[in-house]
Design an enzyme around this catalytic site. Structure first.
Site, PDB file in Angstrom:
ATOM      1  N   ARG A  91       0.848  -1.192   0.000  1.00 16.03           N
ATOM      2  CA  ARG A  91       0.000   0.000   0.000  1.00 16.03           C
ATOM      3  C   ARG A  91       0.891   1.253   0.000  1.00 16.03           C
ATOM      4  O   ARG A  91       1.937   1.269   0.650  1.00 16.03           O
ATOM      5  CB  ARG A  91      -0.828  -0.049   1.290  1.00 16.03           C
ATOM      6  CG  ARG A  91      -1.781   1.095   1.507  1.00 16.03           C
ATOM      7  CD  ARG A  91      -3.048   0.868   0.795  1.00 16.03           C
ATOM      8  NE  ARG A  91      -4.107   1.735   1.248  1.00 16.03           N
ATOM      9  CZ  ARG A  91      -5.108   2.131   0.459  1.00 16.03           C
ATOM     10  NH1 ARG A  91      -5.174   1.745  -0.804  1.00 16.03           N
ATOM     11  NH2 ARG A  91      -6.079   2.890   0.924  1.00 16.03           N
ATOM     12  N   THR A 366      -8.828   0.715  -9.172  1.00 18.28           N
ATOM     13  CA  THR A 366      -8.332  -0.528  -8.636  1.00 18.28           C
ATOM     14  C   THR A 366      -8.601  -1.660  -9.599  1.00 18.28           C
ATOM     15  O   THR A 366      -9.509  -1.579 -10.411  1.00 18.28           O
ATOM     16  CB  THR A 366      -9.104  -0.788  -7.320  1.00 18.28           C
ATOM     17  OG1 THR A 366      -8.993   0.381  -6.562  1.00 18.28           O
ATOM     18  CG2 THR A 366      -8.585  -1.983  -6.578  1.00 18.28           C
ATOM     19  N   THR A 384      -4.011  -0.676  -7.101  1.00 15.45           N
ATOM     20  CA  THR A 384      -4.835   0.461  -7.471  1.00 15.45           C
ATOM     21  C   THR A 384      -4.065   1.765  -7.588  1.00 15.45           C
ATOM     22  O   THR A 384      -2.984   1.915  -7.018  1.00 15.45           O
ATOM     23  CB  THR A 384      -5.943   0.645  -6.399  1.00 15.45           C
ATOM     24  OG1 THR A 384      -6.836   1.669  -6.808  1.00 15.45           O
ATOM     25  CG2 THR A 384      -5.375   1.021  -5.044  1.00 15.45           C
ATOM     26  N   ASN A 386      -6.218   4.221  -6.895  1.00 19.62           N
ATOM     27  CA  ASN A 386      -7.407   4.751  -6.231  1.00 19.62           C
ATOM     28  C   ASN A 386      -8.444   5.143  -7.274  1.00 19.62           C
ATOM     29  O   ASN A 386      -9.128   4.289  -7.791  1.00 19.62           O
ATOM     30  CB  ASN A 386      -7.096   5.889  -5.265  1.00 19.62           C
ATOM     31  CG  ASN A 386      -8.295   6.175  -4.362  1.00 19.62           C
ATOM     32  OD1 ASN A 386      -9.088   5.278  -4.128  1.00 19.62           O
ATOM     33  ND2 ASN A 386      -8.430   7.386  -3.877  1.00 19.62           N
ATOM     34  N   ASP A 408      -7.836   8.418   0.497  1.00 14.74           N
ATOM     35  CA  ASP A 408      -8.362   7.353   1.370  1.00 14.74           C
ATOM     36  C   ASP A 408      -8.149   7.664   2.859  1.00 14.74           C
ATOM     37  O   ASP A 408      -8.677   6.964   3.721  1.00 14.74           O
ATOM     38  CB  ASP A 408      -7.715   5.997   1.035  1.00 14.74           C
ATOM     39  CG  ASP A 408      -8.452   5.273  -0.089  1.00 14.74           C
ATOM     40  OD1 ASP A 408      -9.547   5.724  -0.470  1.00 14.74           O
ATOM     41  OD2 ASP A 408      -7.938   4.259  -0.588  1.00 14.74           O
ATOM     42  N   SER A 437      -7.722   1.032   3.724  1.00 17.82           N
ATOM     43  CA  SER A 437      -8.170   0.521   2.423  1.00 17.82           C
ATOM     44  C   SER A 437      -9.396  -0.375   2.584  1.00 17.82           C
ATOM     45  O   SER A 437      -9.671  -0.875   3.675  1.00 17.82           O
ATOM     46  CB  SER A 437      -7.029  -0.292   1.803  1.00 17.82           C
ATOM     47  OG  SER A 437      -7.457  -0.922   0.620  1.00 17.82           O
ATOM     48  N   SER A 438     -10.106  -0.565   1.473  1.00 18.87           N
ATOM     49  CA  SER A 438     -11.199  -1.548   1.453  1.00 18.87           C
ATOM     50  C   SER A 438     -10.829  -2.774   0.618  1.00 18.87           C
ATOM     51  O   SER A 438     -11.651  -3.683   0.458  1.00 18.87           O
ATOM     52  CB  SER A 438     -12.455  -0.925   0.851  1.00 18.87           C
ATOM     53  OG  SER A 438     -12.885   0.152   1.637  1.00 18.87           O
ATOM     54  N   GLY A 458     -13.481  -1.394  -6.565  1.00 21.99           N
ATOM     55  CA  GLY A 458     -14.806  -0.802  -6.338  1.00 21.99           C
ATOM     56  C   GLY A 458     -14.888   0.059  -5.088  1.00 21.99           C
ATOM     57  O   GLY A 458     -15.983   0.301  -4.583  1.00 21.99           O
ATOM     58  N   GLY A 459     -13.739   0.500  -4.576  1.00 23.72           N
ATOM     59  CA  GLY A 459     -13.750   1.401  -3.427  1.00 23.72           C
ATOM     60  C   GLY A 459     -14.443   0.761  -2.237  1.00 23.72           C
ATOM     61  O   GLY A 459     -14.260  -0.423  -1.953  1.00 23.72           O
TER      62      GLY A 459
HETATM   63  O1  DON Z   1      -7.915   1.065  -1.135  1.00 25.00           O
HETATM   64  C1  DON Z   1      -9.079   1.355  -1.359  1.00 25.00           C
HETATM   65  O2  DON Z   1     -10.007   0.964  -0.688  1.00 25.00           O
HETATM   66  C2  DON Z   1      -9.408   2.230  -2.554  1.00 25.00           C
HETATM   67  N1  DON Z   1      -8.289   3.050  -2.866  1.00 25.00           N
HETATM   68  C3  DON Z   1      -9.809   1.365  -3.708  1.00 25.00           C
HETATM   69  C4  DON Z   1     -10.217   2.183  -4.902  1.00 25.00           C
HETATM   70  C5  DON Z   1     -11.010   1.438  -5.889  1.00 25.00           C
HETATM   71  O3  DON Z   1     -11.324   0.290  -5.721  1.00 25.00           O
HETATM   72  C6  DON Z   1     -11.466   2.201  -7.075  1.00 25.00           C
HETATM   73  N2  DON Z   1     -11.975   1.327  -8.069  1.00 25.00           N
HETATM   74  N3  DON Z   1     -13.011   1.213  -8.549  1.00 25.00           N
END
Ligand code: DON
Length: 553
Positions: A91, A366, A384, A386, A408, A437-438, A458-459
């Site tokens: 990360r 991501t 990712t 982000n 984030d 992070s997710s 997908g955040g």
């Molecule tokens: O680490 C995380 O949770 C976010 N930066 C992920 C971002 C993400 O999945 C965007 N994609 N659709």
């Protein structure tokens, strides 16, 4: 008759029509087709799952620039054929000069600097993370795994989806930065399908990485150019930050669900805690007896999601900076308390659901791909920039996009970030800290044997999306492709809305509204790529919402 059919008949679950890709020995599912093929070729030539993962990750950095990256970071979860599991945390970290209030303007409001431009980036970890995993577990020479991506960077025919994606990101982001505009948009003339997309600077950067590994990226020519451009453009990342970057090798989180062992992402991801809490709240409730996609089942799962996300807002962050009460959050007694607070008939109000008080632990865009190799080693890797195309900045001379991962963090505790997620003090910006992070790369075992490898971009919707696909397989007996294709939903506590994909049936939505949910539509809840081991086959499922490919041999 296979077990899946029996389960499906017993539960009256429709088996959606699309079949997964089935192979006997090895499988890659990734979000871009050339990258999948490269991973398969590496394993056909005798490489293992980590070799394939390195090659796929570098390939995606070329062919899938919306999320594939050198300038971002992520997580690689490995389970070897000997049963050992390791979590490589690469990360991004906040630069040494980062400060708590760096994204708060003179008017006290949060600025857009955490999202766009030179100040949005954390120190990238991808090259370091891939190298670290390869040093410990790779079997093929490093340079041979970077080679296919160098070839791609010298030119490949543009796909329809990439040309469309670049054009749609142009006005908002990509055209704002001259180097990005030059490389990705041909100075505004836009690539069309089948035009050859050449990334000469990126090919040179990759060639140096092939030769010198992370030494080039973190201390060598790439690092020097990177730091010089940062300084010139008002960014914060210094040569010192790059030199100091370290991958954290962590123990994965583990838990169980109905006789399955779940191996998943520990902090600084909130994803593993999310999966284990949500599934923990569901276990023993018989929630699935009303059938897949029924309003009654969706309601219970959404309530579990709501409760996890309330906890996420307060109790989760980089464990090197904040004591995450992992064992408290996952204790049987605490999860039972959360489960008992769910009313089966009526939606809770998020304002009434506060982050819980778990016991403190005694000690302390991501993309995702899943791989299984012929020996049974498994890799789940999510990495990712982000946002889609990250901060929009391409470092001149280096040819890769930078992340906007600083978004984030909680720029201002209590205010929502790009994903609408409200976060608290635990996740404030501190120098060298990793943002929460997710991302949720996850591996599931049954009787000690590999059952499923799964993850998604997908955040904040990653956790809920991955959880639903797992539940569709384990509880509703769906095959992997059907499990991915089924319409999904999402609840993140705040805002107090149940988000549903448009394919959800109107009468289900009406029933959910009748239970008190405020329902809203969302284009997708994550893009899931998964492999399930069933009846002696590896079944690869790729998300219909994206443009990926499952292949193997
Ligand atoms: O680490 C995380 O949770 C976010 N930066 C992920 C971002 C993400 O999945 C965007 N994609 N659709």
């Amino acid at each position: 008759m296979s077990r899946r059919w029996v389960v499906s008949l017993l539960l009256c679950v429709p088996l959606f029509a699309r079949h997964p890709v089935r192979e006997r020995k090895a499988m890659v599912v990734a979000q871009e087709q050339q990258a999948t093929d490269i991973g398969v070729a590496v394993m056909k030539a005798g490489g293992n799952a980590v070799d394939a993962a390195v090659a796929v990750a570098f390939a995606l950095a070329v062919t899938h620039p919306t999320a594939g990256n050198l300038g971002g970071g992520g997580f690689l979860l490995l389970r070897t054929d000997r049963g050992e599991s390791t979590f490589f945390d690469f990360r991004e970290r906040a630069p040494g000069k980062a400060t708590r209030d760096m994204y708060i303007g003179p008017d006290g409001k949060v600025t857009r600097d955490s999202l766009v431009g030179w100040r949005a980036s954390g120190v990238p970890g991808t090259v370091h993370g891939l190298w670290t995993a390869h040093q410990k577990h790779g079997s093929k020479p490093w340079a041979s795994l970077v080679a296919p991506s160098i070839k791609l960077a010298k030119g490949f025919p543009m796909s329809y989806s990439l040309s469309e994606s670049l054009e749609s990101a142009a006005p908002r982001l990509l055209s704002k930065f001259p180097e990005t505009n030059r490389i990705y948009l041909r100075d505004g003339k836009f690539y069309e399908k089948d035009d050859v997309f050449v990334q000469a600077d990126l090919a040179r950067t990759l060639t140096r990485i092939a030769k010198h590994g992370p030494k080039d990226f973190y201390e060598g020519e790439t690092a020097r150019l990177f730091a010089a451009e940062m300084e010139k453009n008002g960014g914060l990342i210094t040569l010192e930050d790059l030199k100091n970057y370290q991958t954290a090798v962590r123990k994965p989180l583990t838990g169980s669900y109905k006789g399955h062992e779940i191996i998943t992402a520990p902090p600084p991801s909130s994803g593993g805690i999310g999966i284990l809490q949500i599934m923990g709240m569901l276990e023993g409730t018989g929630y699935h007896n009303t059938g897949a996609g029924s309003a009654a089942a969706i309601h219970v799962v959404a309530e579990a999601m709501r409760r996890f996300n309330a906890d996420r807002s307060e109790h989760m962050a980089d464990p090197d900076f904040f004591k995450v009460p992992v064992s408290g959050l996952l204790s049987k007694a605490y999860i039972e308390q959360l489960r008992n607070s769910i009313d089966r008939e009526k939606a809770s109000k998020s304002d009434a659901v506060r982050p819980g008080k778990p016991a403190l632990a005694e000690s302390a865009e991501t993309t995702h791909f899943s791989i299984i190799d012929p020996k049974g080693n498994a890799v789940a890797l999510t990495y990712t920039l982000n946002g889609s195309y990250g901060s929009g900045v391409t470092v001149p001379g280096l040819g890769f996009l930078l992340n906007n991962e600083m978004d984030d963090f909680s720029a201002k505790p209590g205010e929502a970030n790009m994903f609408g997620v409200v976060q608290g003090e635990a996740n404030i910006i501190q120098p060298r800290k990793r943002p929460l992070s997710s991302m949720t790369p996850t591996i599931i075992l049954k009787d000690g044997k590999l059952k499923m490898v799964v993850g998604a971009p997908g955040g904040s919707r990653i956790i809920t999306g991955v959880a639903q696909v797992i539940l569709n397989v384990l509880d509703f007996g769906m095959g992997v492709q059907s499990a991915i294709d089924a319409p999904r939903f999402h609840h993140q506590w705040q805002p107090d809305k149940l988000m549903v994909e448009r394919e959800m049936s109107p009468d289900t939505i009406a029933a959910l509204r009748a239970k008190g949910h405020e329902v809203d539509f969302i284009s997708n809840v994550a893009l899931v790529e998964a492999i399930v081991v069933e009846d002696g086959w590896l079944a690869g499922g790729t998300d219909r919402r994206a443009h990926g490919k499952a292949a193997g041999f």
